[in-house]
Each structure stands twice: as C-alpha cells, then as structure tokens.
Design a protein around this motif. Structure first.
Motif, PDB file in Angstrom:
ATOM      1  N   ILE A   1       0.874  -0.908  -0.218  1.00  0.00           N
ATOM      2  CA  ILE A   1       0.329   0.250  -0.028  1.00  0.00           C
ATOM      3  C   ILE A   1       0.937   1.878   0.289  1.00  0.00           C
ATOM      4  CG2 ILE A   1      -1.758   1.462   1.127  1.00  0.00           C
ATOM      5  CD1 ILE A   1      -3.053  -1.335   1.994  1.00  0.00           C
TER       6      ILE A   1
ATOM      7  N   ILE B   1       4.087   1.147  -0.588  1.00  0.00           N
ATOM      8  CA  ILE B   1       5.065   1.888  -2.031  1.00  0.00           C
ATOM      9  C   ILE B   1       3.622   2.326  -3.542  1.00  0.00           C
ATOM     10  CG2 ILE B   1       5.339   0.469  -4.412  1.00  0.00           C
ATOM     11  CD1 ILE B   1       6.996  -1.611  -1.720  1.00  0.00           C
ATOM     12  N   PHE B   2       2.707   1.957  -3.296  1.00  0.00           N
ATOM     13  CA  PHE B   2       1.269   2.407  -3.904  1.00  0.00           C
ATOM     14  C   PHE B   2       1.275   3.531  -3.928  1.00  0.00           C
ATOM     15  CE2 PHE B   2      -2.962   2.693  -5.383  1.00  0.00           C
ATOM     16  CZ  PHE B   2      -3.180   2.693  -6.708  1.00  0.00           C
TER      17      PHE B   2
ATOM     18  N   THR C   1       3.242   6.252  -2.607  1.00  0.00           N
ATOM     19  CA  THR C   1       3.863   6.934  -3.302  1.00  0.00           C
ATOM     20  C   THR C   1       4.293   6.528  -4.633  1.00  0.00           C
ATOM     21  OG1 THR C   1       5.338   5.270  -2.322  1.00  0.00           O
ATOM     22  CG2 THR C   1       4.859   7.107  -0.740  1.00  0.00           C
TER      23      THR C   1
ATOM     24  N   LEU D   1       3.529   4.291  -7.326  1.00  0.00           N
ATOM     25  CA  LEU D   1       2.200   4.259  -8.321  1.00  0.00           C
ATOM     26  C   LEU D   1       0.908   4.669  -8.963  1.00  0.00           C
ATOM     27  CD1 LEU D   1       2.752   0.233  -7.796  1.00  0.00           C
ATOM     28  CD2 LEU D   1       4.256   1.852  -9.318  1.00  0.00           C
ATOM     29  N   CYS D   2       0.060   5.529  -7.387  1.00  0.00           N
ATOM     30  CA  CYS D   2      -0.230   5.922  -7.594  1.00  0.00           C
ATOM     31  C   CYS D   2      -0.718   7.315  -8.555  1.00  0.00           C
ATOM     32  CB  CYS D   2      -1.167   6.602  -5.698  1.00  0.00           C
ATOM     33  SG  CYS D   2      -2.626   6.562  -5.965  1.00  0.00           S
TER      34      CYS D   2
ATOM     35  N   PRO E   1      -2.591  11.049  -9.048  1.00  0.00           N
ATOM     36  CA  PRO E   1      -2.579  11.668  -8.472  1.00  0.00           C
ATOM     37  C   PRO E   1      -3.954  12.210  -7.917  1.00  0.00           C
ATOM     38  CG  PRO E   1      -0.928  12.652  -9.945  1.00  0.00           C
ATOM     39  CD  PRO E   1      -1.708  11.614 -10.623  1.00  0.00           C
TER      40      PRO E   1
ATOM     41  N   ARG F   1      -5.949  11.691  -2.740  1.00  0.00           N
ATOM     42  CA  ARG F   1      -6.044  11.509  -1.253  1.00  0.00           C
ATOM     43  C   ARG F   1      -7.527  10.572  -0.417  1.00  0.00           C
ATOM     44  NH1 ARG F   1      -7.247  15.300   2.442  1.00  0.00           N
ATOM     45  NH2 ARG F   1      -4.834  16.516   1.637  1.00  0.00           N
TER      46      ARG F   1
ATOM     47  N   VAL G   1      -7.112   7.227  -1.831  1.00  0.00           N
ATOM     48  CA  VAL G   1      -6.855   6.199  -1.014  1.00  0.00           C
ATOM     49  C   VAL G   1      -6.199   6.159   0.550  1.00  0.00           C
ATOM     50  CG1 VAL G   1      -5.169   4.138  -1.242  1.00  0.00           C
ATOM     51  CG2 VAL G   1      -6.914   4.741  -3.130  1.00  0.00           C
TER      52      VAL G   1
ATOM     53  N   THR H   1      -9.200   6.572   3.686  1.00  0.00           N
ATOM     54  CA  THR H   1      -9.906   5.061   3.261  1.00  0.00           C
ATOM     55  C   THR H   1      -8.509   4.616   4.416  1.00  0.00           C
ATOM     56  OG1 THR H   1      -9.806   5.173   1.415  1.00  0.00           O
ATOM     57  CG2 THR H   1     -10.641   3.557   3.163  1.00  0.00           C
ATOM     58  N   ILE H   2      -7.151   4.251   4.379  1.00  0.00           N
ATOM     59  CA  ILE H   2      -6.079   3.393   5.142  1.00  0.00           C
ATOM     60  C   ILE H   2      -6.583   4.149   6.683  1.00  0.00           C
ATOM     61  CG2 ILE H   2      -3.460   2.970   5.906  1.00  0.00           C
ATOM     62  CD1 ILE H   2      -5.608   1.644   3.377  1.00  0.00           C
ATOM     63  N   GLU H   3      -6.578   5.808   6.590  1.00  0.00           N
ATOM     64  CA  GLU H   3      -6.598   6.742   7.618  1.00  0.00           C
ATOM     65  C   GLU H   3      -7.578   6.307   8.569  1.00  0.00           C
ATOM     66  OE1 GLU H   3      -4.836  10.316   7.445  1.00  0.00           O
ATOM     67  OE2 GLU H   3      -2.794   9.463   6.318  1.00  0.00           O
ATOM     68  N   LEU H   4      -8.862   6.096   7.850  1.00  0.00           N
ATOM     69  CA  LEU H   4      -9.562   6.156   8.579  1.00  0.00           C
ATOM     70  C   LEU H   4     -10.524   4.606   9.007  1.00  0.00           C
ATOM     71  CD1 LEU H   4     -13.135   7.278   7.051  1.00  0.00           C
ATOM     72  CD2 LEU H   4     -11.312   8.762   9.060  1.00  0.00           C
ATOM     73  N   LEU H   5      -9.029   3.640   8.711  1.00  0.00           N
ATOM     74  CA  LEU H   5      -9.174   1.800   9.201  1.00  0.00           C
ATOM     75  C   LEU H   5      -8.958   1.929  10.269  1.00  0.00           C
ATOM     76  CD1 LEU H   5     -10.017  -1.106   8.169  1.00  0.00           C
ATOM     77  CD2 LEU H   5      -8.007  -0.551   6.574  1.00  0.00           C
TER      78      LEU H   5
END
Lengths: 296, 324
Positions: free
Chosen positions: B106, B108-109, B111, B113-114, B116, B120, B122, B125-129
C-alpha cells in the motif's frame, strides 16, 4: 515533474528493448501493490458495510429511549451506555487537555533540545503506543483498589492517560511550526515568555492544537480495554456521583456481543454503529479543520 | 531552559534596556508546563511500578518457572505464563507475516504508482481504518469472518491435511469453529496494516525526490527504483515502522479476546483456540482474587517489558534515519 516521469515510464514506447525479466519484475510489483491496496480498501468497506447493515437493522427510536435490558427481557435500549460514554470521554478529555497542552508547550517552548525534553519526548512516544490494557491495570492499582470499588472517575483518568500523549505530540508539532520571528517580535515588545506563548504561539497554532484534542477524543471514545477494570459497566442508570460501575458503550458492546441473548447482540451492533460513526465523524472534522488551516 | 537564555541574550544586548519586572504569573506558567511534562514521566514510572508491585508475589512464588510453566489452574492456585506468551508471540508473528507485505504494498502504491487524483481518497480510507475502534474488528471477526473462515478454510484444509505428517497436526482443526490463533493473527493483521502503511508512506515520502528522479532518468523501472533506491535509503526506518506495528499487535486486547478462543492449553495446531497475555488479563482480571490477581499483574509486567523493548527499538530505528 513527478507525474511526467510516471507517465513516461508507463507509456509503451520506452519499453522498447528492455530485458524481459526487468519488465516482468516491474509489472509484478505494480500488480501486487495495486492488489494489496485493493485488499485494504475492501477490508474497510466490508467492515463498514457489515456494521451499517447490522447496526441499522437494530437501530430504532426505542434504542435511544430505554436503558439496557436485563437477561431474558425483551427490547431495551442503550441510552444509559451512551450517556455514560459521553461523561467518561468528557472527563478524560477535560483532564487530559490542560496537561497535554502544557506538557507539549514545555517541549516546544522551554525544553526544546535539552536532555530532559528528549527523554520526555521519548517516554511520550512509548506511552502513545503502550498497550491500553496495561493502563487499565495501572489505574486499577492507583484508584480502584484504594477507593474500594469501580468508579467513573477511575475510568475518566484511564482515558485521560491515553489521551495525554496524543495531545502532547500534536501540540508540540504544531508549536514548532510557528516561526521563531513571531516570538522574537513579542519578546522585543517586552512581553514575558508566558505572554508570548499564550498570545502568540498558541494563537498561531490554535487550529492544529484543536485538531489534536479532537483526534484524542476520537481515540479514547472507542477504548474498551482500559475501562474493563476501572469504570466496568452497569446495566442500569449509574449513580450521580459516578461511584460504582458506570455504563459505557465499549464495555456494553463487549459484554452484549458475547452474550447468548438475541436482543443483547442486536443492541451491541446498534452501539457499535453509534460509536463508530461518531468516531469517524470526529476524525473527519479534525482533518478538515487542519486542512483548512494549512491551506491558509 | 534554552528559550529563557535566548530571552536573556536578547535583553543583554543593550544593558540600558529596562527589564520587565519578573512577574509571578510568568514563573507560575513555567512551573505548570514543567510539571505537566514531568507528569508524563511519572505516569510511565507509575505503570512500571504498579506492574512490578502487583506481579512481585507471583514472581516470588513461582520464580522463573512462572514464565516456563504452561499450567494455569485457578483451583490449585498454580500459574504459569507460557501458554499466553506463546499465544501472544504466535498471533503477533502471523499478523506481521500477513500485514507487512500488504502494508508495504500500500505504501509503495501510494507513493510511487498511484495516480494523483486517487492519492487522497486511498490515504484517507487507510487512515480511517486506523480510527475504527478495536472492538469493532473483534465483532466483525467473531460474527462475520470466523464463520466464513471455518466454512471455507478450516474444514476444507483439515480434510486435505488429515493424516499427513506435520501438516496434519499444525493445520488440523479439531473443532472447526472459526476462532483460534490463526483467526486472531489475521484480524490483527487487518488492524496493523493502516498503522504500518501510513508510517511507511511518510518515510518513503521523505526520501529526496532527486534520488528517485535520477534513477528514473537512467532508465530504471519502478521495481528497480524501489529495490535499489528506496529500500537502501529507507530500509532501517521501515523496520522501525514494522516494529511499531508489532508493538500494537502484541498489546491488542479486545479484537483478540473476541476471536482467539480463550483456551487455556498449548496446541500444536494454528486452527485451535489459544490465548494471549492481553486476552487472559481481559477475561480473568475482574473475577481474580489473591494470587491469581498477582499472576495476572505479572503477565502484564511481561507484556509491558516485551512491548517496551519493541517500541524502544522502533523509535531508535526511525530516529536513526532522521538524523542521517
């Protein structure tokens, strides 16, 4: 710059004469990373959707009107647990906010690079990640044993101990962003240090510090483990002086979810939905507040 | 301290300046902030002190045998921590095994691949998790994940490995109920992913962009940039981030208590129920009296010691790279 680079590396042309193994390794990394991110997003979606489904099925006006039911009684609600949780969280944050802000101020304004300050910073980081159940054990020996019983006060203190490191950390980080020239201007006017801190540093860092307090509130609102041995739980309205068990959502959810009664389990889902939505709302508000400030 | 001397320095530049009279509110404010900072130290000392004070009778009674004994018998007042220690380490290890690759993926994705526009949502979402209370993971694990896990993993796998050497033991579910050490490890993995991912993302963001850009400039692929630029640059602090996740996994209580099964014996199978230090304290503490209370405190003491070491290591590893 960055996007242009990525765009060029994904375009087909530069691949021209590349060794196949390099191509395969690169593709594998991209696919694997994307899949992993997908797994993370799906996990959150699954948990939240399940929670919404089960919670909304169990939610009804009666849930907010009645107290928790006894064994084998139908219906009931969770209003006493919601009230208790609000009181405990409020107690915790009221104790933690002044302590956390003052300690963070010490680290950023007085201590700075000194030995003592770096030790306190280190200890604060440890507390930030320490298992919350151990804080419950600590408050049990500190307050429950001497006072001779469970109390909401002990619960509030346990939550405060969890909230303090969060507030210390954000306060210090935010105060460090305040440019030193502002402070120098204040000192040049002849203001004593405490006035400089209060009317210049704090004012400049205000919204960041409020964000820290909100995040700390979100953090302690869902904590269960430290309440197990301090506030315990209560199936009825608790006493006005908060002595004895005080009903609260997290421990109520824990006890009701593991119970054999269908309506208890439904109430646990309803409580879980209420608490999760409040926490997510709090963290989103905190983030928006901070974002608005950093844009300005 | 430094701030005050700075103030004095500013003032002493011209001695003819009239100094503001030392006000008592200034001293009071200083003392209040110093006292609050000391309180942080006192709390940690208090936690250590109360664990040692509470656990001492158990350590004195059983000596070193407390750690190595796997007997936990309330009737005979015999206590040993081995089962809980093994359960804690195994679940945390499984959590790392599953959680680390996913969270690094996640990071690497996000920083590298994602696109732009997706960054935000993603990241949020990860931070809410990470903000979801652990008890929700526990409920989800027990009521949603465990039944599916029993039906689609435990029962089929048990049928396949039955009778086989080694695998027939470690992957055989005597009672395929869905709860157990492996389930607890998986739930823990889901819980630590957001923590490791967000710390690792911050670390990867700190790698100077010029290094990445020059690597891309000489024709490196994304994999080569990750392997030969990011990993050597950020490797040590990534290990620190993993340690931070390990600290969380070791001390997590509620989610594990729901799904670990709370069995009191050592089992060779990952599918069988077990218990961890935190889950045992959560389960027994409120009904415990006498020596059992001390034994639980001693368990807390061991847990504190282990997480303390892990967290100190994590901090040192992350700090080292920041200095560089």
């Amino acid at each position: 710059m960055d996007t242009a680079l990525q765009a060029s590396s994904t375009a087909p042309a530069p691949w021209g004469r590349v060794r196949r193994s390099r191509y395969v390794a690169d593709k594998t990394l991209r696919i694997v990373c994307t899949i992993f991110t997908g797994i993370g997003a799906i996990a959150l979606g699954w948990i939240l959707l399940m929670l919404l489904y089960q919670g909304l099925t169990a939610l009804s006006p009666a849930v907010f009107a009645n107290t928790t039911p006894g064994p084998m009684t139908q219906g009931g609600g969770i209003i006493n647990a919601i009230t208790g949780s609000l009181i405990l969280t409020f107690l915790g944050i009221v104790v933690a906010t002044p302590v956390g802000i003052m300690a963070g101020t010490y680290l950023a304004e007085y201590g700075k690079g000194s030995k003592l300050a770096s030790v306190i910073r280190f200890v604060n980081d440890i507390l930030l990640a320490a298992p919350s159940i151990l804080i419950g054990l600590f408050v049990y020996t500190l307050m429950v044993q001497p006072m001779g019983g469970y109390s909401g006060w002990a619960g509030g203190v346990a939550l405060a101990i969890i909230a303090v490191p969060v507030i210390v950390r954000t306060t210090e980080d935010m105060l460090r962003l305040v440019p030193g020239s502002l402070r120098e201007a204040g000192v040049a006017l002849g203001a004593p240090m405490s006035v400089v801190i209060r009317s210049i540093s704090w004012r400049a860092a205000r919204s960041g510090m409020v964000t820290g307090v909100l995040l700390a509130t979100a953090r302690i609102a869902g904590e269960t483990a430290p309440l197990l041995f301090t506030a315990l739980n209560n199936n009825f309205w608790f006493r006005a002086d908060l002595m004895g068990g005080v009903s609260n959502l997290p421990v109520m959810i824990y006890q009701f979810a593991l119970s054999p009664y269908q309506n208890w389990r439904e109430l646990a889902w309803a409580g879980a939905l209420v608490i999760t939505l409040s926490i997510l709302a709090l963290s989103v508000v905190a983030r928006l507040l901070f974002k608005k400030d950093s844009v300005r | 301290m430094v701030a005050v001397s700075q103030q004095q320095l500013v003032m002493s530049m011209d001695t003819s300046i009239r100094r503001a009279p030392k006000s008592s509110s200034d001293t009071l404010f200083r003392l209040a902030s110093f006292g609050s900072a000391l309180l942080v130290l006192i709390v940690l000392a208090g936690i250590i002190g109360s664990m040692i004070w509470g656990g001492l009778p158990a350590f004195r009674e059983f000596g070193l045998g407390f750690i190595t004994s796997s007997v936990w018998d309330v009737q005979r007042d015999q206590y040993g921590a081995w089962v809980a220690i093994v359960g804690t380490l195994t679940t945390a290890f499984i959590a790392l095994l599953i959680g680390v690759p996913i969270s690094l993926g996640i990071a690497i994705f996000l920083t590298q691949l994602c696109p732009p526009w997706l960054k935000r949502p993603v990241a949020t979402t990860i931070e809410l998790l990470a903000a979801v209370p652990s008890i929700i993971y526990g409920m989800w694990g027990l009521f949603v994940f465990a039944p599916l896990f029993a039906k689609f993993v435990q029962i089929p796998v048990s049928q396949i490995v039955e009778g086989l050497p080694i695998f027939g033991t470690i992957l055989y579910a005597r009672v395929p109920s869905g709860v157990g050490i492996l389930t607890a490890g998986i739930i823990l993995a889901i819980m630590i992913i957001p923590f490791i991912a967000s710390v690792a993302r911050d670390i990867l963001d700190q790698v100077p962009p010029i290094l990445r850009e020059s690597a891309y400039g000489i024709g490196c692929t994304t994999w080569e940039v990750v392997r030969h630029v990011l990993l050597p640059q950020a490797g040590v602090s990534i290990i620190g981030a993993i340690m931070l996740g390990l600290g969380r996994a070791l001390g997590e209580t509620m989610a594990v208590t729901f799904v670990v099964g709370n069995a009191n014996r050592l089992s060779a199978s990952f599918f069988d129920p077990g218990s961890t230090i935190a889950s045992r304290i959560a389960n027994e503490f409120n009904e415990a009296i006498g020596l059992q209370l001390n034994a639980l405190m001693a368990l807390g003491c061991i847990l504190f010691l282990v997480t303390f070491l892990v967290l100190v290591l994590a901090r040192l590893l992350i700090a080292r790279v920041k200095v560089n």
